[in-house]
Enzyme design. Sequence first.
Site, mmCIF file in Angstrom:
data_model
loop_
_atom_site.group_PDB
_atom_site.id
_atom_site.type_symbol
_atom_site.label_atom_id
_atom_site.label_comp_id
_atom_site.label_asym_id
_atom_site.label_seq_id
_atom_site.Cartn_x
_atom_site.Cartn_y
_atom_site.Cartn_z
ATOM 1 N N GLU A 76 -36.994 45.092 -123.882
ATOM 2 C CA GLU A 76 -37.044 45.421 -125.298
ATOM 3 C C GLU A 76 -35.651 45.406 -125.929
ATOM 4 O OE1 GLU A 76 -38.291 45.217 -127.986
ATOM 5 O OE2 GLU A 76 -39.570 46.937 -128.471
ATOM 6 N N ARG A 106 -48.253 42.688 -125.256
ATOM 7 C CA ARG A 106 -47.497 43.925 -125.393
ATOM 8 C C ARG A 106 -48.077 44.993 -124.468
ATOM 9 N NH1 ARG A 106 -46.931 48.314 -130.331
ATOM 10 N NH2 ARG A 106 -45.139 49.412 -129.430
ATOM 11 N N HIS A 107 -47.208 45.821 -123.925
ATOM 12 C CA HIS A 107 -47.610 46.886 -123.006
ATOM 13 C C HIS A 107 -48.527 47.908 -123.689
ATOM 14 C CE1 HIS A 107 -45.017 49.810 -125.014
ATOM 15 N NE2 HIS A 107 -44.102 48.861 -125.079
ATOM 16 N N HIS A 155 -42.574 43.700 -125.092
ATOM 17 C CA HIS A 155 -42.491 44.828 -126.015
ATOM 18 C C HIS A 155 -42.601 44.357 -127.459
ATOM 19 C CE1 HIS A 155 -40.903 47.018 -122.480
ATOM 20 N NE2 HIS A 155 -40.327 45.854 -122.232
ATOM 21 N N ARG A 200 -43.182 50.353 -118.248
ATOM 22 C CA ARG A 200 -44.408 50.255 -119.047
ATOM 23 C C ARG A 200 -44.947 48.839 -119.081
ATOM 24 N NH1 ARG A 200 -39.958 51.477 -122.297
ATOM 25 N NH2 ARG A 200 -39.538 50.168 -124.126
#
Length: 211
Positions: free
Chosen positions: A82, A8-9, A150, A58
């Site tokens: 996402e 995940r970012h 995400h 991101r």
Amino acid sequence: MTDLVLWRHGQTDYNAALRVQGQVDVPLNKVGRAQAEAAAPGLAALGPTLLAASPLGRAQETAGALARLTGLGVGSVEGLAERSFGAWEGLSGAEIEAGWPEQHERWRAGQDPEGVGVEPRARVAERVGRALAALAEQAGEGDVVVAVAHGAAITLGASWLLGLDPSAWFGLRGLDNCHHAVLRRSRRAPGWMLVGWNLPGSLPGPTALKG
């Protein structure tokens, strides 16, 4: 076996303010950039051979921290984007509850809100799951694929790969910012097994699967 690392970012200002991001292209903030730089060495130690990310900035920026250490290019995969939250993107939970109380209740219960443009859970799960499966198909035996995406996308895509119903099963919590999960290809159904979830560092050793 092929390993699939789902990363995940890092943190964004929307994360810090507890606002729904969805597909709004919010960049990493200072904390998020530091998180990505701090986590990248542990992921590099897993020996990634393929690196891909959601097209949202991101995720691309987070992947860049690992790319600089490994020399890998960062592929952009639309299917890793996402979940779309429609009219709710950019809003806080309190704002959503005030404006759409019935649909907010459905959402919190794990159901799909109606009439606000939120992408259904099952559709997201299949979209992301198929994108992850396609990345794994590009890898060889013993390769490590890192996919940067995400919170909702990773949880739902992983559920799909594990053969679970994303509309009725809620056994995976969302990953923290810059944490990762590891799935490993298996010869037995559903074809993948969960090795680790919400990990801050490197791949757990064999003893982590015992007891």
